[in-house]
Scaffold this motif. Structure first.
Motif, short mmCIF file in Angstrom:
data_model
loop_
_atom_site.label_atom_id
_atom_site.label_comp_id
_atom_site.label_asym_id
_atom_site.label_seq_id
_atom_site.Cartn_x
_atom_site.Cartn_y
_atom_site.Cartn_z
N ARG A 1 0.50 -1.79 -0.03
CA ARG A 1 0.24 -0.20 -0.11
C ARG A 1 0.93 0.67 0.30
NH1 ARG A 1 -2.77 -3.39 4.13
NH2 ARG A 1 -1.66 -1.82 5.29
N ASN A 2 0.90 2.46 -1.06
CA ASN A 2 1.49 3.58 -1.04
C ASN A 2 2.69 3.41 -0.94
OD1 ASN A 2 1.63 6.02 -0.45
ND2 ASN A 2 1.78 6.64 0.97
N PRO A 3 3.46 2.69 -2.09
CA PRO A 3 4.94 2.11 -2.61
C PRO A 3 5.93 3.01 -2.22
CG PRO A 3 2.59 1.64 -4.80
CD PRO A 3 2.04 1.85 -3.49
N ALA A 4 5.50 4.52 -2.61
CA ALA A 4 6.11 5.50 -2.95
C ALA A 4 6.52 5.74 -1.83
CB ALA A 4 5.25 6.73 -3.33
N ARG A 5 5.68 5.24 -0.64
CA ARG A 5 6.77 5.70 0.62
C ARG A 5 6.66 5.14 0.97
NH1 ARG A 5 3.49 7.48 5.72
NH2 ARG A 5 4.43 8.79 6.58
N THR A 6 5.70 4.08 1.53
CA THR A 6 6.27 2.37 2.55
C THR A 6 7.00 1.99 1.77
OG1 THR A 6 3.76 2.53 2.62
CG2 THR A 6 5.20 0.78 3.40
N VAL A 7 7.82 1.69 0.28
CA VAL A 7 9.01 0.61 0.47
C VAL A 7 10.19 1.51 0.62
CG1 VAL A 7 9.95 0.49 -1.47
CG2 VAL A 7 8.08 -0.32 -1.93
N MET A 8 9.93 3.14 -0.02
CA MET A 8 11.33 3.40 1.41
C MET A 8 11.89 3.58 3.07
SD MET A 8 14.03 5.39 0.60
CE MET A 8 13.89 6.44 -0.89
N ARG A 9 10.69 3.82 2.93
CA ARG A 9 10.52 3.72 4.35
C ARG A 9 10.98 2.09 4.91
NH1 ARG A 9 5.25 4.81 7.39
NH2 ARG A 9 6.52 4.30 8.90
N ALA A 10 10.22 0.57 4.77
CA ALA A 10 10.30 -0.68 4.70
C ALA A 10 12.07 -0.02 4.59
CB ALA A 10 8.95 -0.64 5.08
N THR A 11 12.24 -0.52 4.14
CA THR A 11 13.81 -0.82 3.18
C THR A 11 14.16 -0.30 3.80
OG1 THR A 11 13.13 -1.34 0.52
CG2 THR A 11 15.24 -0.88 1.07
N MET A 12 14.58 1.01 4.46
CA MET A 12 15.68 1.70 4.71
C MET A 12 15.71 1.05 6.53
SD MET A 12 16.96 3.78 2.72
CE MET A 12 17.03 2.08 1.52
N VAL A 13 14.42 1.14 7.17
CA VAL A 13 14.52 0.92 8.29
C VAL A 13 14.98 -0.61 8.76
CG1 VAL A 13 12.93 0.52 10.34
CG2 VAL A 13 12.83 2.61 9.18
N GLY A 14 14.03 -2.06 7.97
CA GLY A 14 14.05 -3.29 8.32
C GLY A 14 15.98 -2.89 7.77
N THR A 15 16.26 -2.48 7.15
CA THR A 15 17.97 -2.95 6.13
C THR A 15 18.81 -2.50 8.18
OG1 THR A 15 17.26 -2.96 4.21
CG2 THR A 15 19.89 -2.24 4.75
N VAL A 16 18.99 -1.08 8.04
CA VAL A 16 19.49 -0.59 8.72
C VAL A 16 19.68 -1.50 9.88
CG1 VAL A 16 19.65 1.32 10.34
CG2 VAL A 16 20.00 1.46 7.80
N VAL A 17 18.23 -1.35 10.93
CA VAL A 17 18.04 -1.53 12.24
C VAL A 17 18.66 -3.38 12.08
CG1 VAL A 17 16.56 -2.93 13.95
CG2 VAL A 17 16.34 -0.59 13.00
N THR A 18 18.36 -4.37 10.72
CA THR A 18 18.55 -5.81 10.81
C THR A 18 20.19 -5.74 10.73
OG1 THR A 18 16.50 -6.42 10.08
CG2 THR A 18 18.71 -7.93 9.63
N GLY A 19 20.75 -4.78 10.01
CA GLY A 19 22.69 -4.77 10.36
C GLY A 19 22.88 -4.74 10.97
N LEU A 20 22.42 -3.94 11.75
CA LEU A 20 22.92 -3.32 12.96
C LEU A 20 23.01 -4.37 14.15
CD1 LEU A 20 22.77 0.81 13.47
CD2 LEU A 20 24.28 -0.43 12.88
N LEU A 21 22.32 -4.40 14.07
CA LEU A 21 21.61 -5.96 14.97
C LEU A 21 22.66 -6.90 14.62
CD1 LEU A 21 19.94 -6.85 17.20
CD2 LEU A 21 18.36 -8.03 15.51
N TYR A 22 22.85 -7.23 13.06
CA TYR A 22 23.72 -8.33 13.16
C TYR A 22 25.64 -8.44 13.87
CZ TYR A 22 20.65 -10.73 9.65
OH TYR A 22 20.54 -11.23 8.39
N ILE A 23 25.56 -7.24 13.42
CA ILE A 23 27.26 -6.30 13.98
C ILE A 23 27.36 -6.84 15.40
CG2 ILE A 23 28.99 -4.41 14.76
CD1 ILE A 23 28.02 -3.36 11.46
#
Length: 439
Positions: free
Chosen positions: A217-239
């Motif tokens: 839903r509302n991909p122009a906004r949602t895809v960006m937010r989900a991608t950035m939040v999901g990748t950064v949070v998961t990456g930092l947790l990985y480290i």
């Protein structure tokens, strides 16, 4: 599209990203990363930065080209249908090879509780195939059902990671944590390229919201937010968890373990806690499996709707599920598992993981080139392209060659799609003109 056709809001899209990333890879990677010491930490930072750059380029292109059904369709629109089909085909291959790897790893974790599952390589292969088809059946119920499963499993799979973070915090507070010497590997900085390649596989999946943007839903906004939040949070947790385990326990002890998370927790909290973590590690792989089974059907569906694949791949049932291609993907994944049945589960995992990484890199490179040509997110796309090239070098000529060879198997499918489009145009032209002799 209706809400039923776009069932993924921000939280579900983020759960899909996090759930697809946190699978078997992170629970096995400390074994490979431990000998690198601080070089491993640098490798994580490089890989996470590369993933964020590529993910940002995908999301920005999606904002600029909202009429496209996903990242593959965007690549085709910018670089041409030939390139779009090849990289999309490569990404589809990477989805079902990932499924073979993740399902096998999940069975190896479950084997701690049911040794019969992994008593022989054949037993392990059959159990892996059974798990693949269980989640194929779940996804046949529709994207909404798969999304609900993803949210629940993502929340549960975070628990073993939180347990490791809690132990690391306790070690830090009590002064029992001791950092290794810098940089911590005999290869020194020369080992960075190999370490970057190792840390890439657990990050695969950061792009998945952009791959199925027509479900968001509302991909122009949602895809960006989900991608950035999901990748950064998961990456930092990985480290934190991967490096923490490698730093808190002697590297040789970690490297010799088949379940480093369970070893770590058992060392400080006892056998029972270690077994509990093993259970959640299995759950993490199962949750990732669900997300990748969803992707293996949605990627060809989006390509078919964009005209890049024959209509056969775009047939859906009343729940808007691409049944044919979903079944085909699971059959191919099962055949891959059977082809490696003579190996151990860990050997089969490594083989499937290698295929996955080397095929998906071609999509990452293509999307970065597309962004550069459209002058969208130029700096992130340039950095992402450089990172992709570095990862290809780290994978080696043989692995990259296999990735290219698998990508080129999409050429006959492109011809099939073009031939079908030509026939459709001829039929339309004849219908407009009418039969010979009409006035």
């Amino acid at each position: 599209m209706s809400t039923d056709a776009r069932p993924f809001g921000f939280w579900t899209a983020t759960a899909l990203i996090v759930g697809s990333m946190i699978g078997s890879g992170i629970f096995l990677l400390p074994v490979a990363i431990a000998p690198y010491g601080w070089i491993g930490v640098i490798a994580w930072l490089v890989s996470i930065t590369g993933a964020v750059m590529i993910g940002y380029a995908i999301a920005r292109l999606g904002q600029k080209m909202p009429e496209q059904t996903g990242a593959v369709a965007i690549t085709a629109a910018v670089l041409g249908p030939w390139v779009g089909v090849l990289v999309g085909w490569a990404y589809w291959i990477s989805t079902w090879t990932t499924i073979a790897a993740i399902a096998g790893a999940a069975v190896s974790y479950l084997g701690v509780f049911g040794p019969l599952l992994i008593a022989t390589p054949l037993n392990g292969a059959l159990a892996t195939i059974a798990l693949i088809w269980l989640f194929t059946a779940t996804n046949l119920l529709g994207a909404r059902a798969a999304g609900r499963v993803q949210v629940v499993t993502t929340l549960l799979k975070l628990l073993p990671l939180i347990a490791v973070v809690a132990i690391l915090a306790w070690l830090g507070v009590t002064g029992q944590a001791h950092a290794p010497a810098w940089p911590g590997t005999s290869a020194g900085y020369g080992g960075l390229t190999a370490a970057v390649t190792l840390t890439l596989f657990p990050l695969l999946g950061f792009e998945c919201a952009g791959m199925i943007s027509e479900r968001v839903r509302n991909p122009a906004r949602t895809v960006m937010r989900a991608t950035m939040v999901g990748t950064v949070v998961t990456g930092l947790l990985y480290i934190l968890v991967s490096s923490g385990i490698a730093f808190a326990i002697p590297a040789e002890q970690v490297a010799a373990s088949s379940a480093p998370f369970a070893l770590f927790v058992e060392t400080f909290w006892g056998r029972g806690a270690g077994l509990l973590v093993a259970a959640f590690a299995a759950l993490a792989a199962i949750g990732a499996l669900n997300g990748w089974v969803l992707l293996q059907g949605e990627v060809p569906l989006g390509m078919a709707r964009a005209g890049l694949l024959p209509g056969w791949f775009g047939r859906v049932n009343m729940r808007d599920v691409p049944v044919r291609v979903l079944l085909l993907s699971s059959v191919l994944s099962s055949l891959l598992v059977l082809s490696t049945a003579s190996r151990s589960l860990s050997g089969a995992f490594q083989f499937a993981a290698l295929l996955t990484t080397c095929t998906v890199l071609w999509l990452y490179a293509a999307i970065c080139v597309a962004a550069l040509l459209r002058r969208v997110a130029v700096l992130p796309a340039g950095l992402g392209l450089a990172f992709t090239g570095w990862a290809m070098v780290g994978a080696g000529l043989e692995a990259s060659g296999w990735g290219l060879a698998l990508t080129l198997t999409g050429a006959p499918v492109y011809w099939w799609a073009r031939r079908g489009a030509g026939v459709a145009r001829a039929v339309t032209r004849d219908l407009v003109r009418g039969p010979p002799g009409d006035v």
